[in-house]
Design an enzyme around this catalytic site. Structure first.
Site, short mmCIF file in Angstrom:
data_model
loop_
_atom_site.label_atom_id
_atom_site.label_comp_id
_atom_site.label_asym_id
_atom_site.label_seq_id
_atom_site.Cartn_x
_atom_site.Cartn_y
_atom_site.Cartn_z
N ARG A 51 -14.09 -17.85 -8.55
CA ARG A 51 -13.60 -17.61 -7.17
C ARG A 51 -12.32 -18.41 -6.92
O ARG A 51 -11.39 -17.93 -6.30
CB ARG A 51 -14.67 -17.97 -6.13
CG ARG A 51 -14.08 -18.05 -4.71
CD ARG A 51 -15.08 -17.89 -3.58
NE ARG A 51 -16.33 -18.56 -3.75
CZ ARG A 51 -16.53 -19.88 -3.61
NH1 ARG A 51 -15.54 -20.68 -3.30
NH2 ARG A 51 -17.73 -20.39 -3.80
N TYR A 103 1.83 -0.68 8.58
CA TYR A 103 0.66 -0.05 7.96
C TYR A 103 -0.50 -0.10 8.97
O TYR A 103 -0.78 -1.16 9.55
CB TYR A 103 0.32 -0.82 6.69
CG TYR A 103 -0.91 -0.33 5.98
CD1 TYR A 103 -0.87 0.84 5.25
CD2 TYR A 103 -2.11 -1.03 6.05
CE1 TYR A 103 -2.01 1.30 4.60
CE2 TYR A 103 -3.24 -0.58 5.41
CZ TYR A 103 -3.18 0.59 4.68
OH TYR A 103 -4.30 1.05 4.05
N ASP A 175 6.27 -7.48 4.11
CA ASP A 175 5.41 -6.63 3.29
C ASP A 175 6.34 -5.78 2.43
O ASP A 175 7.05 -4.91 2.95
CB ASP A 175 4.52 -5.76 4.19
CG ASP A 175 3.55 -4.89 3.40
OD1 ASP A 175 3.86 -4.54 2.25
OD2 ASP A 175 2.48 -4.54 3.94
N LYS A 200 -0.79 -0.17 -4.85
CA LYS A 200 0.21 0.89 -4.79
C LYS A 200 1.10 0.83 -6.04
O LYS A 200 0.63 1.09 -7.11
CB LYS A 200 1.01 0.77 -3.49
CG LYS A 200 0.12 0.52 -2.24
CD LYS A 200 -0.78 1.68 -1.90
CE LYS A 200 -1.83 1.35 -0.83
NZ LYS A 200 -1.34 0.78 0.41
C1 LIG Z 1 -1.84 0.05 1.46
C2 LIG Z 1 -1.01 -0.90 2.21
C3 LIG Z 1 -1.55 -2.10 2.69
C4 LIG Z 1 -3.00 -2.45 2.51
O1 LIG Z 1 -3.34 -2.61 1.16
P1 LIG Z 1 -4.78 -2.26 0.51
O2 LIG Z 1 -4.58 -2.59 -0.91
O3 LIG Z 1 -5.03 -0.81 0.76
O4 LIG Z 1 -5.77 -3.12 1.20
C5 LIG Z 1 -0.70 -2.97 3.35
N1 LIG Z 1 0.60 -2.68 3.56
C6 LIG Z 1 1.13 -1.51 3.13
C7 LIG Z 1 2.57 -1.24 3.40
C8 LIG Z 1 0.36 -0.60 2.45
O5 LIG Z 1 0.90 0.55 2.03
#
Ligand SMILES: *Cc1c(COP(=O)(O)O)cnc(C)c1O
Length: 383
Positions: A51, A103, A175, A200
């Site tokens: 962890r 998001y 982000d 992603k």
């Molecule tokens: C998908 C996404 C998230 C969240 O990520 P997860 O891996 O689905 O929890 C946050 N910010 C953006 C821009 C995203 O496309």
């Protein structure tokens, strides 16, 4: 030795070399919960319990840090776990200023958890610095942006916002999921924290969920590590390995996906059933110049509006190669209906204000043959 990003995708930090006595080329998956100690006060491996830390996760963190030009990175079980950890940096009565078209899951996090914890979130069109200035007060602790934003592809000037934030003694969080470190490195432009949904482009194959927090600030990195170890959302060894495996091809994937996206944008732009195309690589896009000044590309995410709900429903029903599904950034092209899939928890008035209308679609362009993708869209748009 300093090396280029294609090399960093594969090797991480130059000289990190092979990883164990068996000289494996692919970093092993240390599928263990715990690590043994030889005697009291002597922990020669530096690892205790997975962890808290694990060699496979650590290596994935080193590779992502190398890509983001970051000193430190922490890997989480999802992008949302990474965002949640960052939100834990703020005490009750803190205020943060966010891009208004974030998001959808992040907006839900604010509503369901941050508000309860006493953190007040303001939303603004951060592409105009005056909107941010107007919201800063003595409780403001951070500005949090997405650029390009999801799903409207709005561009915020990272350098300008970083400068303002630092003048006011607050931090800038970016982000960077949509462009990935291959196209954009916000830390170099002044950001204090860079976030990723590793699910992603980083992992890139629509097969794993993960998230990353990157920073060059030792104090912030230490707090994030403490939050990770305490709340327990650190990335599993196998998933860490999947991210590393995906990252090896990040450069070629980003290039080809962008090339495909540019051709699809040209097709959509002139199609009679398409009203508007949102893509940062279009010279007529509002943030085109700023995006060029702060990144190396416009990526492979396209949003567009169609002429009617009937067309929208037909497209989603008729696509054969492109898959009607949530998520983005992977090898498979995915088409998403933001109003229904990624942003249903955002109140309708706010959605309309942002442009997330009932005829908006978002396309994540994958690695398929581009001609096939265009033909698929063509037949799906036909009555
Ligand atoms: C998908 C996404 C998230 C969240 O990520 P997860 O891996 O689905 O929890 C946050 N910010 C953006 C821009 C995203 O496309």
């Amino acid at each position: 030795m300093s090396v280029n990003i294609e090399t960093r995708c594969i090797h991480g930090i130059p000289g990190a070399g092979v990883c164990d006595g068996n000289r494996a080329i692919s970093f092993p998956i240390y599928q263990t919960a715990s690590f043994s100690h030889i005697k009291t006060g002597h922990n020669d491996s530096g690892f205790d319990y997975t962890r808290e830390s694990n060699p496979t996760r650590q290596r994935a963190e080193e590779v992502v840090a190398a890509l983001e030009k970051a000193e430190y990175a922490s890997a989480f079980t999802s992008g949302m776990a990474a965002v949640s950890a960052v939100m834990e940096l703020f005490e009750p009565e803190s205020e943060i200023i966010c891009s208004e078209d974030l998001y959808g899951g992040v907006i839900r996090l604010h509503r369901v958890i941050s508000n309860k914890n006493g953190v007040k979130v303001h939303y603004a069109d951060t592409s105009d610095i005056e909107n941010i200035k107007a919201l800063i007060n003595s409780d403001t602790k951070a500005v949090y942006i997405e650029t390009p934003s999801n799903p409207m592809m709005n561009i915020t000037d990272i350098r300008v916002v970083a400068k303002l934030a630092h003048e006011r003694g607050i931090i800038l969080i970016v982000d960077n999921t949509f462009l990935s470190p291959y196209f954009q490195n916000p830390l170099e432009l002044g950001a204090d924290i860079v976030l990723h949904s590793g699910s992603k482009f980083l992992a890139g194959h629509n097969d794993t969920i993960s998230g990353f927090v990157c920073t060059n600030n030792a104090g912030l990195a230490e707090k994030i590590k403490l939050i990770s170890k305490t709340s327990g959302a650190s990335l599993a060894p196998f998933d860490s390995w999947l991210v590393m495996r995906g990252l090896k091809t990040l450069a070629v994937r980003m290039e080809r996906q962008q090339e495909n996206a540019k051709r699809i944008v040209e097709f959509l732009k002139f199609h009679p059933k398409i009203d508007h195309v949102y893509y940062p690589g279009l010279p007529e896009h509002k943030g085109y110049d700023i995006n060029i000044a702060q990144s190396r590309g416009s990526g492979s995410m396209i949003s567009f509006t169609v002429d009617s709900i009937e067309t929208l429903e037909r497209v989603l029903k008729k696509v054969k190669i492109i898959i009607f599904a949530e998520s983005l950034g992977g090898t498979e092209s995915l088409i998403t209906y933001p109003a229904l899939q990624t942003h249903p928890d955002v109140p309708k008035e706010m959605r309309e204000h942002l442009g997330i209308t009932d005829t908006l679609l978002r396309l994540s362009v994958g690695l398929e043959n581009c001609e096939d993708l265009i033909n698929d869209l063509k037949q799906a748009l036909e009555e």
